[in-house]
Design an enzyme around this catalytic site. Structure first.
Site, PDB file in Angstrom:
ATOM      1  N   GLY A 114       0.805  -1.230   0.000  1.00 33.83           N
ATOM      2  CA  GLY A 114       0.000   0.000   0.000  1.00 33.83           C
ATOM      3  C   GLY A 114       0.837   1.278   0.000  1.00 33.83           C
ATOM      4  O   GLY A 114       1.893   1.365  -0.643  1.00 33.83           O
ATOM      5  N   ASP A 162       6.707  -4.625  14.809  1.00 31.21           N
ATOM      6  CA  ASP A 162       5.292  -4.459  15.170  1.00 31.21           C
ATOM      7  C   ASP A 162       5.192  -3.119  15.892  1.00 31.21           C
ATOM      8  O   ASP A 162       5.777  -2.945  16.969  1.00 31.21           O
ATOM      9  CB  ASP A 162       4.884  -5.621  16.091  1.00 31.21           C
ATOM     10  CG  ASP A 162       3.447  -5.499  16.600  1.00 31.21           C
ATOM     11  OD1 ASP A 162       2.834  -4.428  16.422  1.00 31.21           O
ATOM     12  OD2 ASP A 162       2.962  -6.477  17.185  1.00 31.21           O
ATOM     13  N   TYR A 205     -12.288   4.235  13.785  1.00 29.97           N
ATOM     14  CA  TYR A 205     -11.249   4.643  12.827  1.00 29.97           C
ATOM     15  C   TYR A 205     -11.153   6.175  12.731  1.00 29.97           C
ATOM     16  O   TYR A 205     -10.077   6.753  12.865  1.00 29.97           O
ATOM     17  CB  TYR A 205     -11.568   4.038  11.460  1.00 29.97           C
ATOM     18  CG  TYR A 205     -10.570   4.366  10.383  1.00 29.97           C
ATOM     19  CD1 TYR A 205      -9.335   3.732  10.344  1.00 29.97           C
ATOM     20  CD2 TYR A 205     -10.851   5.313   9.394  1.00 29.97           C
ATOM     21  CE1 TYR A 205      -8.409   4.028   9.356  1.00 29.97           C
ATOM     22  CE2 TYR A 205      -9.933   5.612   8.397  1.00 29.97           C
ATOM     23  CZ  TYR A 205      -8.718   4.976   8.379  1.00 29.97           C
ATOM     24  OH  TYR A 205      -7.790   5.262   7.412  1.00 29.97           O
ATOM     25  N   PRO A 223      -4.063  -2.919  -1.169  1.00 32.28           N
ATOM     26  CA  PRO A 223      -4.548  -4.277  -0.867  1.00 32.28           C
ATOM     27  C   PRO A 223      -5.618  -4.305   0.229  1.00 32.28           C
ATOM     28  O   PRO A 223      -6.600  -5.041   0.131  1.00 32.28           O
ATOM     29  CB  PRO A 223      -3.279  -5.004  -0.410  1.00 32.28           C
ATOM     30  CG  PRO A 223      -2.185  -4.309  -1.148  1.00 32.28           C
ATOM     31  CD  PRO A 223      -2.594  -2.861  -1.211  1.00 32.28           C
TER      32      PRO A 223
HETATM   33  P1  NAD Z   1      -2.611  -1.578   3.882  1.00 35.99           P
HETATM   34  O1  NAD Z   1      -3.683  -1.493   4.935  1.00 35.99           O
HETATM   35  O2  NAD Z   1      -2.904  -2.255   2.606  1.00 35.99           O
HETATM   36  O3  NAD Z   1      -1.299  -2.226   4.523  1.00 35.99           O
HETATM   37  C1  NAD Z   1      -1.035  -2.030   5.855  1.00 35.99           C
HETATM   38  C2  NAD Z   1       0.336  -2.572   6.198  1.00 35.99           C
HETATM   39  O4  NAD Z   1       0.462  -2.412   7.605  1.00 35.99           O
HETATM   40  C3  NAD Z   1       0.520  -4.049   5.908  1.00 35.99           C
HETATM   41  O5  NAD Z   1       1.736  -4.245   5.208  1.00 35.99           O
HETATM   42  C4  NAD Z   1       0.561  -4.683   7.292  1.00 35.99           C
HETATM   43  O6  NAD Z   1       1.397  -5.831   7.363  1.00 35.99           O
HETATM   44  C5  NAD Z   1       1.088  -3.537   8.130  1.00 35.99           C
HETATM   45  N1  NAD Z   1       0.758  -3.646   9.553  1.00 35.99           N
HETATM   46  C6  NAD Z   1      -0.431  -4.000  10.086  1.00 35.99           C
HETATM   47  N2  NAD Z   1      -0.342  -4.033  11.429  1.00 35.99           N
HETATM   48  C7  NAD Z   1       0.925  -3.670  11.735  1.00 35.99           C
HETATM   49  C8  NAD Z   1       1.635  -3.515  12.951  1.00 35.99           C
HETATM   50  N3  NAD Z   1       1.047  -3.760  14.147  1.00 35.99           N
HETATM   51  N4  NAD Z   1       2.939  -3.140  12.915  1.00 35.99           N
HETATM   52  C9  NAD Z   1       3.534  -2.903  11.718  1.00 35.99           C
HETATM   53  N5  NAD Z   1       2.925  -3.043  10.530  1.00 35.99           N
HETATM   54  C10 NAD Z   1       1.634  -3.427  10.542  1.00 35.99           C
HETATM   55  O7  NAD Z   1      -2.073  -0.121   3.614  1.00 35.99           O
HETATM   56  P2  NAD Z   1      -2.845   1.191   3.182  1.00 35.99           P
HETATM   57  O8  NAD Z   1      -4.243   0.926   2.761  1.00 35.99           O
HETATM   58  O9  NAD Z   1      -1.896   1.871   2.294  1.00 35.99           O
HETATM   59  O10 NAD Z   1      -2.969   1.999   4.562  1.00 35.99           O
HETATM   60  C11 NAD Z   1      -1.834   2.541   5.157  1.00 35.99           C
HETATM   61  C12 NAD Z   1      -2.257   3.662   6.074  1.00 35.99           C
HETATM   62  O11 NAD Z   1      -2.959   4.653   5.332  1.00 35.99           O
HETATM   63  C13 NAD Z   1      -3.174   3.251   7.218  1.00 35.99           C
HETATM   64  O12 NAD Z   1      -2.850   3.987   8.384  1.00 35.99           O
HETATM   65  C14 NAD Z   1      -4.540   3.661   6.705  1.00 35.99           C
HETATM   66  O13 NAD Z   1      -5.456   3.915   7.747  1.00 35.99           O
HETATM   67  C15 NAD Z   1      -4.187   4.931   5.967  1.00 35.99           C
HETATM   68  N6  NAD Z   1      -5.185   5.312   4.965  1.00 35.99           N
HETATM   69  C16 NAD Z   1      -5.502   4.464   3.957  1.00 35.99           C
HETATM   70  C17 NAD Z   1      -6.482   4.839   3.040  1.00 35.99           C
HETATM   71  C18 NAD Z   1      -6.895   3.926   1.912  1.00 35.99           C
HETATM   72  O14 NAD Z   1      -7.924   4.194   1.278  1.00 35.99           O
HETATM   73  N7  NAD Z   1      -6.141   2.876   1.607  1.00 35.99           N
HETATM   74  C19 NAD Z   1      -7.113   6.086   3.168  1.00 35.99           C
HETATM   75  C20 NAD Z   1      -6.742   6.929   4.204  1.00 35.99           C
HETATM   76  C21 NAD Z   1      -5.770   6.545   5.111  1.00 35.99           C
END
Ligand code: NAD
Length: 248
Positions: A17, A58, A147, A183
């Site tokens: 991501g 983590d 959230y 993802p």
């Molecule tokens: P994702 O959710 O697809 O991937 C998240 C990653 O975080 C994974 O690789 C996972 O292994 C890792 N992870 C989970 N728990 C963890 C932990 N305890 N310690 C370390 N790593 C951990 O990624 P994304 O959708 O790009 O989201 C990333 C961030 O962006 C998040 O904070 C999400 O809330 C924020 N966000 C996402 C969106 C969206 O639409 N995708 C929108 C706004 C904000």
């Protein structure tokens, strides 16, 4: 010369991501990147000797974070990405859901900043970028109670760090993406029990005036700017990248 040449950057949640796209963009701009994630197998895909160093971490484990920070002498950029989306209203959210959300989305940033900020203060400079969301103090989104609350707390944390440490050369900003094609977004769409995935995808796209999802690379471009010295006068900001969702 890249826009981040000579800088050392640490990221959480870099295996996929937005975190992954940002780790690659940072490296592409010349930074030495410490890419961390809980998922080590997936992290291996972006390992690049001398450019992207990977480390299983983590972000809810304070001790491991401190041990990891002790191995890195200098940090210019810290991008706190890790986050978890709980689906539901306040009444769907039990105490475990609430605590899990706050721990992964907010307390983790407190741990990471607590471990890395002293190194930045010692160097007299640093840029911290925290992952918020447009669903936060900016807009309320349906079934995102825990959230949205957690991502609003990220705004408060960001402004507090900016206010307290600007005089020591530290900048702190947050990014607020709308719906980004990653993802975990696709997992949420595919697991949606109330809706057919194709309809859920259309519904998410329709709420964005731009009519599409954003890409992780588009968010990474904004983050590169905030990490670089181009944004040296920018601190305490909330950077929206949402295709207009928050205007509706
Ligand atoms: P994702 O959710 O697809 O991937 C998240 C990653 O975080 C994974 O690789 C996972 O292994 C890792 N992870 C989970 N728990 C963890 C932990 N305890 N310690 C370390 N790593 C951990 O990624 P994304 O959708 O790009 O989201 C990333 C961030 O962006 C998040 O904070 C999400 O809330 C924020 N966000 C996402 C969106 C969206 O639409 N995708 C929108 C706004 C904000």
């Amino acid at each position: 010369m890249g826009r981040l040449s000579g800088k050392v950057a640490v990221l959480s949640a870099a295996a996929q991501g937005i975190g992954r796209a940002s780790a690659l963009a940072f490296a592409n701009e010349g930074a030495l990147v410490y890419a961390t994630d809980i998922n080590y197998e997936k992290l291996k895909e972006i390992e690049k000797p001398g450019s992207i160093i990977i480390h299983q971490l983590d972000v809810t484990n304070k001790q491991k974070i401190e041990e990891f920070a002790a191995t890195i002498p200098k940090v210019d950029v810290l991008f706190n990405v890790a986050g978890f989306v709980h689906h539901g209203s306040l009444l769907d959210c039990d105490e475990n859901d609430w605590d899990r959300t706050m721990t992964i989305n907010v307390k983790s940033m407190y741990f990471m900043c607590h471990a890395f900020l002293p190194k930045m203060i010692e160097a007299g400079k640093g840029s911290i970028i925290n992952m918020s969301s447009v669903c936060s103090s900016r807009i309320g989104a349906v079934l995102r109670c825990a959230y949205g609350t957690s991502k609003a707390a990220v705004v408060g944390l960001t402004k507090s760090i900016a206010a307290d440490f600007s005089k020591q050369g530290i900048r702190c900003n947050c990014v607020q993406p709308g719906t980004i094609d990653t993802p975990s977004l696709n997992d949420r769409i595919n697991k949606n029990v109330q809706m057919d995935p194709a309809d859920a995808r259309k519904m998410f796209q329709a709420r964005t005036p731009a009519g599409r999802f954003g890409t992780a690379e588009e968010v990474a471009s904004m983050v590169v700017y905030l990490a670089s010295d181009e944004s040296v006068f920018v601190t305490g900001g909330e950077y929206v990248i949402d295709g207009g969702w928050s205007l509706t």
